[in-house]
Scaffold this motif. Structure first.
Motif, PDB file in Angstrom:
ATOM      1  N   ARG A   1      56.691  55.686  26.019  1.00 53.01           N
ATOM      2  CA  ARG A   1      56.087  56.862  26.581  1.00 53.01           C
ATOM      3  C   ARG A   1      57.405  57.736  26.874  1.00 53.01           C
ATOM      4  N   ASP A   2      58.150  57.737  27.326  1.00 56.74           N
ATOM      5  CA  ASP A   2      59.396  58.462  27.770  1.00 56.74           C
ATOM      6  C   ASP A   2      60.029  58.945  26.593  1.00 56.74           C
TER       7      ASP A   2
ATOM      8  N   ASP B   1      54.360  66.002  29.204  1.00 51.49           N
ATOM      9  CA  ASP B   1      54.453  65.800  30.631  1.00 51.49           C
ATOM     10  C   ASP B   1      54.140  64.384  30.801  1.00 51.49           C
ATOM     11  N   TRP B   2      55.276  63.457  31.235  1.00 56.53           N
ATOM     12  CA  TRP B   2      54.663  61.926  31.359  1.00 56.53           C
ATOM     13  C   TRP B   2      53.391  61.759  32.158  1.00 56.53           C
ATOM     14  N   LYS B   3      53.121  62.594  32.895  1.00 60.56           N
ATOM     15  CA  LYS B   3      51.828  62.171  33.789  1.00 60.56           C
ATOM     16  C   LYS B   3      50.671  62.435  32.896  1.00 60.56           C
TER      17      LYS B   3
ATOM     18  N   ARG C   1      56.673  51.511  28.414  1.00 62.14           N
ATOM     19  CA  ARG C   1      57.014  52.656  29.444  1.00 62.14           C
ATOM     20  C   ARG C   1      58.178  53.714  28.736  1.00 62.14           C
ATOM     21  N   SER C   2      59.050  52.931  28.052  1.00 64.74           N
ATOM     22  CA  SER C   2      59.997  53.430  27.354  1.00 64.74           C
ATOM     23  C   SER C   2      59.578  54.244  26.062  1.00 64.74           C
TER      24      SER C   2
ATOM     25  N   CYS D   1      57.463  61.789  25.215  1.00 65.50           N
ATOM     26  CA  CYS D   1      57.306  62.838  26.171  1.00 65.50           C
ATOM     27  C   CYS D   1      58.760  63.824  25.927  1.00 65.50           C
ATOM     28  N   ARG D   2      59.721  62.982  25.783  1.00 66.22           N
ATOM     29  CA  ARG D   2      61.098  63.856  25.685  1.00 66.22           C
ATOM     30  C   ARG D   2      60.882  64.415  24.287  1.00 66.22           C
TER      31      ARG D   2
ATOM     32  N   CYS E   1      51.050  58.313  39.190  1.00 64.62           N
ATOM     33  CA  CYS E   1      50.468  59.766  38.840  1.00 64.62           C
ATOM     34  C   CYS E   1      49.019  59.759  39.054  1.00 64.62           C
TER      35      CYS E   1
ATOM     36  N   VAL F   1      50.637  61.108  29.955  1.00 58.72           N
ATOM     37  CA  VAL F   1      50.185  60.019  29.034  1.00 58.72           C
ATOM     38  C   VAL F   1      50.176  58.839  29.575  1.00 58.72           C
TER      39      VAL F   1
END
Ligand SMILES: *Cc1c(COP(=O)(O)O)cnc(C)c1O
Length: 248
Positions: A199-200, A209-211, A196-197, A203-204, A30, A213
């Protein structure tokens, strides 16, 4: 006196960061990763050297050391655009000392609602008018007792609290330290995958938007690997400034 060539160390690390970021898969890319030069136990002269070589983001993890260095006349005179990251364990009774840091850029280690609420309440007394303090939520991805940070399953609650209840804070992302000495011949570092998970999930569930975070993960021993796994903020000390002598 120190014989370490900070300029060279910095250049090598920046080159490796760039190389590693070329290997980051497209769907995880990102922004160019930010280097935070970690200077705990190192003298202010080395900070000035790194600053004069172009480095701007610096990290400290002891409150008293951050306080001393950030107010040091040499730093105030020569490093006017320094950006300090606090990356250590923060107790509520030390909040004001950290918030009083000239040029405080980010607190990477928010580990409870109470800490977030107190930072939120105190920031207006310290920061520029109407500014927000950048924070990251620290996650103890390795579930080690001696590390601070929330458990991965608490990440939605705490990030939601920061977003909804802390108008003076800006949620910049998530941070982890992880287990030391991980051998990547065993595959991707599980601490980085866990962050990372997290963050996912955030965001969900919160519709972000993941970008937007960030992921703060990766230290001297593993920052390239962390970048390949999507890190946007690496915290590197030893690889730039040399080994630390143990604190007395
Ligand atoms: C000390 C420290 C680092 C840097 O460690 P190195 O191994 O010297 O690169 C990074 N993050 C945190 C939280 C630290 O305390």
């Amino acid at each position: 006196m120190s014989e370490i060539d900070v300029k060279l160390g910095l250049r090598k690390v920046l080159e490796r960061i760039e190389q590693a970021s070329l290997k980051t898969p497209q769907e995880l890319r990102c922004k160019p990763p930010r280097l935070v030069a970690v200077t705990k136990t190192k003298p202010v002269e080395l900070i000035v050297q790194a600053y004069e070589a172009g480095q701007r983001h610096f990290g400290e993890n002891y409150v008293q050391e951050l306080e001393e260095k950030s107010h040091h006349p040499l730093i105030l005179e020569k490093c006017k655009e320094i950006k300090w990251h606090f990356i250590g364990h923060l107790q509520t009774n030390k909040i004001n000392k950290v918030l009083a840091t000239p040029n405080l850029y980010m607190v990477e280690t928010v580990h409870s609602q109470k800490l977030a609420a107190n930072l939120n309440k105190s920031w207006p007394k310290f920061g520029p008018l109407d500014s927000k303090l950048n924070v990251m939520v620290q996650i103890n991805t390795s579930a080690e007792e001696e590390k601070s940070g929330i458990e991965p399953n608490e990440v939605v609650d705490l990030t939601k609290f920061v977003l909804n209840e802390c108008p003076n804070l800006h949620l910049e992302g998530l941070m982890t330290i992880g287990k030391f000495g991980y051998d990547i011949s065993n595959g991707p570092n599980p601490d980085f995958l866990t962050l990372r998970s997290c963050r996912d999930r955030v965001c969900r569930e919160l519709g972000l938007d993941w970008k937007t975070v960030e992921l703060s993960m990766g230290m001297s021993d593993g920052y390239e690997h962390a970048i390949e796994l999507g890190s946007t903020n690496v915290r590197v000390g030893t690889a730039i400034f040399g080994e630390r002598t143990k604190k007395q």
